[in-house]
Enzyme design. Sequence first.
Site, PDB file in Angstrom:
ATOM      1  N   HIS A  69     -26.159  15.354  -6.608  1.00 36.11           N
ATOM      2  CA  HIS A  69     -25.474  14.188  -6.066  1.00 36.11           C
ATOM      3  C   HIS A  69     -24.351  13.744  -7.008  1.00 36.11           C
ATOM      4  CE1 HIS A  69     -24.844  10.349  -4.103  1.00 36.11           C
ATOM      5  NE2 HIS A  69     -25.088   9.724  -5.243  1.00 36.11           N
TER       6      HIS A  69
ATOM      7  N   ASP B 190     -23.538   2.700  18.144  1.00 34.95           N
ATOM      8  CA  ASP B 190     -23.881   1.461  17.449  1.00 34.95           C
ATOM      9  C   ASP B 190     -24.894   1.755  16.331  1.00 34.95           C
ATOM     10  OD1 ASP B 190     -25.042  -0.990  16.733  1.00 34.95           O
ATOM     11  OD2 ASP B 190     -24.810  -1.837  18.722  1.00 34.95           O
TER      12      ASP B 190
ATOM     13  N   LYS C  46     -34.155   5.754   4.081  1.00 32.66           N
ATOM     14  CA  LYS C  46     -32.718   5.572   3.826  1.00 32.66           C
ATOM     15  C   LYS C  46     -32.056   6.955   3.792  1.00 32.66           C
ATOM     16  CE  LYS C  46     -28.853   5.130   1.138  1.00 32.66           C
ATOM     17  NZ  LYS C  46     -28.040   6.222   0.620  1.00 32.66           N
TER      18      LYS C  46
ATOM     19  N   GLU D 270     -20.516   8.086   1.488  1.00 30.83           N
ATOM     20  CA  GLU D 270     -21.366   8.509   0.361  1.00 30.83           C
ATOM     21  C   GLU D 270     -21.258   9.998   0.074  1.00 30.83           C
ATOM     22  OE1 GLU D 270     -25.524   7.494   0.745  1.00 30.83           O
ATOM     23  OE2 GLU D 270     -25.883   7.889  -1.375  1.00 30.83           O
TER      24      GLU D 270
HETATM   25  C1  LIG Z   1     -25.850  18.578  -3.435  1.00 33.51           C
HETATM   26  C2  LIG Z   1     -26.608  19.844  -3.123  1.00 33.51           C
HETATM   27  C3  LIG Z   1     -26.259  20.301  -1.703  1.00 33.51           C
HETATM   28  C4  LIG Z   1     -26.217  20.925  -4.112  1.00 33.51           C
HETATM   29  O1  LIG Z   1     -27.079  22.002  -3.907  1.00 33.51           O
HETATM   30  P1  LIG Z   1     -26.985  23.368  -4.695  1.00 33.51           P
HETATM   31  O2  LIG Z   1     -28.218  24.151  -4.394  1.00 33.51           O
HETATM   32  O3  LIG Z   1     -26.628  23.110  -6.101  1.00 33.51           O
HETATM   33  O4  LIG Z   1     -25.738  23.985  -4.002  1.00 33.51           O
HETATM   34  P2  LIG Z   1     -25.196  25.456  -3.898  1.00 33.51           P
HETATM   35  O5  LIG Z   1     -23.864  25.447  -4.591  1.00 33.51           O
HETATM   36  O6  LIG Z   1     -26.219  26.465  -4.298  1.00 33.51           O
HETATM   37  O7  LIG Z   1     -24.951  25.567  -2.317  1.00 33.51           O
HETATM   38  C5  LIG Z   1     -26.011  25.643  -1.377  1.00 33.51           C
HETATM   39  C6  LIG Z   1     -25.487  25.208  -0.025  1.00 33.51           C
HETATM   40  O8  LIG Z   1     -25.364  23.775  -0.039  1.00 33.51           O
HETATM   41  C7  LIG Z   1     -24.191  23.398   0.680  1.00 33.51           C
HETATM   42  N1  LIG Z   1     -23.218  22.804  -0.260  1.00 33.51           N
HETATM   43  C8  LIG Z   1     -23.240  22.787  -1.601  1.00 33.51           C
HETATM   44  N2  LIG Z   1     -22.192  22.107  -2.094  1.00 33.51           N
HETATM   45  C9  LIG Z   1     -21.465  21.705  -1.047  1.00 33.51           C
HETATM   46  C10 LIG Z   1     -20.278  20.970  -0.909  1.00 33.51           C
HETATM   47  N3  LIG Z   1     -19.604  20.503  -1.964  1.00 33.51           N
HETATM   48  N4  LIG Z   1     -19.839  20.714   0.326  1.00 33.51           N
HETATM   49  C11 LIG Z   1     -20.501  21.158   1.411  1.00 33.51           C
HETATM   50  N5  LIG Z   1     -21.633  21.889   1.334  1.00 33.51           N
HETATM   51  C12 LIG Z   1     -22.124  22.137   0.133  1.00 33.51           C
HETATM   52  C13 LIG Z   1     -23.617  24.669   1.277  1.00 33.51           C
HETATM   53  O9  LIG Z   1     -24.187  24.900   2.543  1.00 33.51           O
HETATM   54  C14 LIG Z   1     -24.104  25.701   0.316  1.00 33.51           C
HETATM   55  O10 LIG Z   1     -24.160  26.973   0.904  1.00 33.51           O
HETATM   56  P3  LIG Z   1     -22.798  27.846   1.096  1.00 33.51           P
HETATM   57  O11 LIG Z   1     -21.961  27.177   2.124  1.00 33.51           O
HETATM   58  O12 LIG Z   1     -22.119  27.839  -0.252  1.00 33.51           O
HETATM   59  O13 LIG Z   1     -23.285  29.182   1.510  1.00 33.51           O
HETATM   60  C15 LIG Z   1     -28.155  19.624  -3.235  1.00 33.51           C
HETATM   61  O14 LIG Z   1     -28.437  19.235  -4.556  1.00 33.51           O
HETATM   62  C16 LIG Z   1     -28.706  18.606  -2.273  1.00 33.51           C
HETATM   63  O15 LIG Z   1     -28.927  18.908  -1.103  1.00 33.51           O
HETATM   64  N6  LIG Z   1     -29.001  17.404  -2.779  1.00 33.51           N
HETATM   65  C17 LIG Z   1     -29.461  16.276  -1.961  1.00 33.51           C
HETATM   66  C18 LIG Z   1     -28.341  15.288  -1.893  1.00 33.51           C
HETATM   67  C19 LIG Z   1     -28.676  14.069  -1.096  1.00 33.51           C
HETATM   68  O16 LIG Z   1     -29.733  13.897  -0.529  1.00 33.51           O
HETATM   69  N7  LIG Z   1     -27.708  13.180  -1.056  1.00 33.51           N
HETATM   70  C20 LIG Z   1     -27.822  11.918  -0.389  1.00 33.51           C
HETATM   71  C21 LIG Z   1     -27.436  10.808  -1.330  1.00 33.51           C
HETATM   72  S1  LIG Z   1     -28.832  10.351  -2.341  1.00 33.51           S
HETATM   73  C22 LIG Z   1     -29.601   9.204  -1.265  1.00 33.51           C
HETATM   74  O17 LIG Z   1     -28.970   8.296  -0.802  1.00 33.51           O
HETATM   75  C23 LIG Z   1     -30.932   9.461  -0.658  1.00 33.51           C
HETATM   76  C24 LIG Z   1     -32.197   9.529  -1.448  1.00 33.51           C
HETATM   77  C25 LIG Z   1     -32.161  10.705  -2.341  1.00 33.51           C
HETATM   78  O18 LIG Z   1     -32.433   8.372  -2.224  1.00 33.51           O
HETATM   79  C26 LIG Z   1     -33.269   9.679  -0.389  1.00 33.51           C
HETATM   80  C27 LIG Z   1     -34.659   9.808  -0.934  1.00 33.51           C
HETATM   81  O19 LIG Z   1     -34.953   9.269  -2.014  1.00 33.51           O
HETATM   82  O20 LIG Z   1     -35.476  10.420  -0.219  1.00 33.51           O
HETATM   83  N1  LIG Z   2     -28.894  -5.318  20.730  1.00 33.29           N
HETATM   84  C1  LIG Z   2     -27.978  -4.376  20.955  1.00 33.29           C
HETATM   85  O1  LIG Z   2     -28.149  -3.247  20.561  1.00 33.29           O
HETATM   86  C2  LIG Z   2     -26.719  -4.720  21.708  1.00 33.29           C
HETATM   87  C3  LIG Z   2     -25.709  -3.778  21.773  1.00 33.29           C
HETATM   88  N2  LIG Z   2     -24.550  -4.023  22.474  1.00 33.29           N
HETATM   89  C4  LIG Z   2     -23.433  -3.085  22.533  1.00 33.29           C
HETATM   90  O2  LIG Z   2     -23.421  -2.464  23.819  1.00 33.29           O
HETATM   91  C5  LIG Z   2     -22.604  -1.304  23.783  1.00 33.29           C
HETATM   92  C6  LIG Z   2     -23.198  -0.195  24.623  1.00 33.29           C
HETATM   93  O3  LIG Z   2     -23.349  -0.665  25.910  1.00 33.29           O
HETATM   94  P1  LIG Z   2     -23.481   0.277  27.159  1.00 33.29           P
HETATM   95  O4  LIG Z   2     -24.200  -0.497  28.188  1.00 33.29           O
HETATM   96  O5  LIG Z   2     -24.052   1.591  26.776  1.00 33.29           O
HETATM   97  O6  LIG Z   2     -21.969   0.544  27.565  1.00 33.29           O
HETATM   98  P2  LIG Z   2     -21.063   0.147  28.817  1.00 33.29           P
HETATM   99  O7  LIG Z   2     -21.566  -0.995  29.586  1.00 33.29           O
HETATM  100  O8  LIG Z   2     -19.676   0.101  28.288  1.00 33.29           O
HETATM  101  O9  LIG Z   2     -21.195   1.478  29.673  1.00 33.29           O
HETATM  102  C7  LIG Z   2     -22.335   1.748  30.452  1.00 33.29           C
HETATM  103  C8  LIG Z   2     -22.000   1.708  31.922  1.00 33.29           C
HETATM  104  O10 LIG Z   2     -21.202   2.825  32.241  1.00 33.29           O
HETATM  105  C9  LIG Z   2     -21.411   3.196  33.591  1.00 33.29           C
HETATM  106  N3  LIG Z   2     -21.637   4.662  33.677  1.00 33.29           N
HETATM  107  C10 LIG Z   2     -20.720   5.568  34.135  1.00 33.29           C
HETATM  108  N4  LIG Z   2     -21.221   6.812  34.036  1.00 33.29           N
HETATM  109  C11 LIG Z   2     -22.461   6.734  33.533  1.00 33.29           C
HETATM  110  C12 LIG Z   2     -23.475   7.696  33.186  1.00 33.29           C
HETATM  111  N5  LIG Z   2     -23.336   9.023  33.379  1.00 33.29           N
HETATM  112  N6  LIG Z   2     -24.631   7.253  32.626  1.00 33.29           N
HETATM  113  C13 LIG Z   2     -24.807   5.945  32.403  1.00 33.29           C
HETATM  114  N7  LIG Z   2     -23.891   4.995  32.712  1.00 33.29           N
HETATM  115  C14 LIG Z   2     -22.726   5.372  33.278  1.00 33.29           C
HETATM  116  C15 LIG Z   2     -22.597   2.377  34.084  1.00 33.29           C
HETATM  117  O11 LIG Z   2     -22.259   1.417  35.045  1.00 33.29           O
HETATM  118  P3  LIG Z   2     -21.027   0.362  35.189  1.00 33.29           P
HETATM  119  O12 LIG Z   2     -19.772   1.149  35.265  1.00 33.29           O
HETATM  120  O13 LIG Z   2     -21.353  -0.361  36.447  1.00 33.29           O
HETATM  121  O14 LIG Z   2     -21.059  -0.573  34.031  1.00 33.29           O
HETATM  122  C16 LIG Z   2     -23.198   1.795  32.809  1.00 33.29           C
HETATM  123  O15 LIG Z   2     -23.837   0.579  32.981  1.00 33.29           O
HETATM  124  C17 LIG Z   2     -22.452  -0.954  22.350  1.00 33.29           C
HETATM  125  O16 LIG Z   2     -21.128  -1.272  21.960  1.00 33.29           O
HETATM  126  C18 LIG Z   2     -23.418  -1.904  21.633  1.00 33.29           C
HETATM  127  O17 LIG Z   2     -22.888  -2.199  20.352  1.00 33.29           O
HETATM  128  C19 LIG Z   2     -24.393  -5.179  23.173  1.00 33.29           C
HETATM  129  C20 LIG Z   2     -25.368  -6.140  23.150  1.00 33.29           C
HETATM  130  C21 LIG Z   2     -26.593  -6.010  22.388  1.00 33.29           C
END
Ligand SMILES: CC(C)(COP(=O)([O-])OP(=O)([O-])OC[C@H]1O[C@@H](n2cnc3c(N)ncnc32)[C@H](O)[C@@H]1OP(=O)([O-])[O-])[C@@H](O)C(=O)NCCC(=O)NCCSC(=O)C[C@@](C)(O)CC(=O)[O-]
Ligand SMILES: NC(=O)C1=CN([C@@H]2O[C@H](COP(=O)(O)OP(=O)(O)OC[C@H]3O[C@@H](n4cnc5c(N)ncnc54)[C@H](OP(=O)(O)O)[C@@H]3O)[C@@H](O)[C@H]2O)C=CC1
Length: 422
Positions: A376, A278, A262, A84
């Site tokens: 946007h 995940d 969202k 997006e």
């Molecule tokens: C779009 C902006 C950022 C413009 O904002 P602006 O004020 O017109 O931008 P600007 O040109 O003055 O720049 C300000 C700063 O924004 C950043 N910036 C600016 N342009 C860029 C770019 N191209 N790439 C990367 N960074 C950018 C950058 O940090 C920049 O600073 P700088 O680096 O120039 O010093 C602003 O209008 C904004 O933040 N809008 C919100 C957009 C948004 O939320 N998008 C999500 C999709 S919509 C949605 O799905 C969610 C929603 C909205 O429904 C959620 C809700 O309802 O709550």
């Molecule tokens: N409802 C849900 O959300 C579900 C999600 N999943 C999936 O499960 C996956 C994640 O599973 P996850 O159990 O995290 O992964 P893994 O089982 O692959 O890895 C975890 C394992 O790594 C070992 N391990 C090694 N070092 C560490 C450490 N520092 N800290 C913790 N564990 C360590 C542990 O023991 P050991 O080596 O003995 O395993 C641990 O159990 C994702 O892909 C997810 O999509 C699966 C089922 C349901």
Amino acid sequence: MTTKTSRIPGLHKLSPQERLQKVAEAAGLGDGVLSHLGNTGNLEAATADSMIENVIGTLNIPLGIATNMVIDGEEVLIPMATEESSVVAAVCNAARQCRSTGGFTTAMSGSLMIAQVQLVGVSNPEFARLQILEHKADIQAICDETDPVLVKHGGGFRDIEVRILEGRTGPMVVTHLVVDTRDAMGANAVNSMAEAVAPRIAEWTGGRTYLRILSNLADRRLARARATWSLEDIGGAEVRDGILAAFDFADIDPYRAATHNKGVMNGVSAVVLATGNDTRAVEAGAHAYAARSGQYGSLTQWEIDADGNLTGSIEMPLAVGLIGGATRSHPTARIALDILGVETADRLAGIIAAVGLAQNFAALKALATTGIQKGHMALHAKNIAVMVGAVGDEIDKVAQELVAKGKVRMDVAEDILKSLRG
Ligand SMILES: CC(C)(COP(=O)([O-])OP(=O)([O-])OC[C@H]1O[C@@H](n2cnc3c(N)ncnc32)[C@H](O)[C@@H]1OP(=O)([O-])[O-])[C@@H](O)C(=O)NCCC(=O)NCCSC(=O)C[C@@](C)(O)CC(=O)[O-]
Ligand SMILES: NC(=O)C1=CN([C@@H]2O[C@H](COP(=O)(O)OP(=O)(O)OC[C@H]3O[C@@H](n4cnc5c(N)ncnc54)[C@H](OP(=O)(O)O)[C@@H]3O)[C@@H](O)[C@H]2O)C=CC1
């Protein structure tokens, strides 16, 4: 294009290339499609094939970097995978506006996951509940024996709680195993523990166990982030009050709260995906947490501090890991984790919460001031240009003219492209 048949016996036993041929025959795909899918980019077909089933290709999603983030006093570059437009820019924009106040501060409630064991068929559930609680030490031993590696890393069983629920099919006694899964998301560890403990629960109580699975409402693994935006940085009290009114709206109306959250998830899911975690687990947890009071509400809170500045905070379940899932197997996810420089799953969760808060700030500010479309749609213009067939230099030219005209629409883009091509 219609598919001849979806019954392809043994497709799973073939290689990705062989499967692609089969699917091409069944779906009538041309050579262009075959070479498109055959090019799996920076995720090798063999790696993809080891991640999911029936692989025929990969789907590339752009990986962007959000700048300007200061989190717990450290400068952090944030990799975000999203399709997006304006999501990455929004985080950069929000983060830039709170650098002067120190950026984001984060914390975790712990890295505890819950696995549920469902017990049915007991006529005296209160009695059964106590029987299970009496076996806490046995349950601990079974859980820790199931995953010694986790215990070695400082994790393992922590606690149990037992709840009685009244279902339509009768009472059920639900045991929660509370497990510290450290740097893993932990699904596999806690699911194995639940499966190991369940027969014993059935034995102790005389009931029957059915489900043995983690809960995605990971409310013992809450990530918290907060930040202050000064009036000077955001453009004054009117902007602040607009953001507060937007928050108020979300907190009293689920129709608005769904959109508000969202926006939060635009940021959260992008980092979760980029790091190979995940997305569905995190999304399910977030929305269940937002509805915990019985009414679905905002994941963020917006207030005014004693000096009149805007303060924002977020608290949400964030079950993410640095081990397991695709975090290690996907080469790009590994690079994303390197860019973030995270060494613990807790730190990663805190960063993701901060990104969610930043994302929400940017969206609410845009909504409360110029409206979302201006920023946007300006960034979405390139997408529109590609959709109408612009290529190479044409993309920027068409996008710039769309923005200049203030009409970011496909019909307008088609006209611009036609006139560009003479
Ligand atoms: C779009 C902006 C950022 C413009 O904002 P602006 O004020 O017109 O931008 P600007 O040109 O003055 O720049 C300000 C700063 O924004 C950043 N910036 C600016 N342009 C860029 C770019 N191209 N790439 C990367 N960074 C950018 C950058 O940090 C920049 O600073 P700088 O680096 O120039 O010093 C602003 O209008 C904004 O933040 N809008 C919100 C957009 C948004 O939320 N998008 C999500 C999709 S919509 C949605 O799905 C969610 C929603 C909205 O429904 C959620 C809700 O309802 O709550
Ligand atoms: N409802 C849900 O959300 C579900 C999600 N999943 C999936 O499960 C996956 C994640 O599973 P996850 O159990 O995290 O992964 P893994 O089982 O692959 O890895 C975890 C394992 O790594 C070992 N391990 C090694 N070092 C560490 C450490 N520092 N800290 C913790 N564990 C360590 C542990 O023991 P050991 O080596 O003995 O395993 C641990 O159990 C994702 O892909 C997810 O999509 C699966 C089922 C349901």
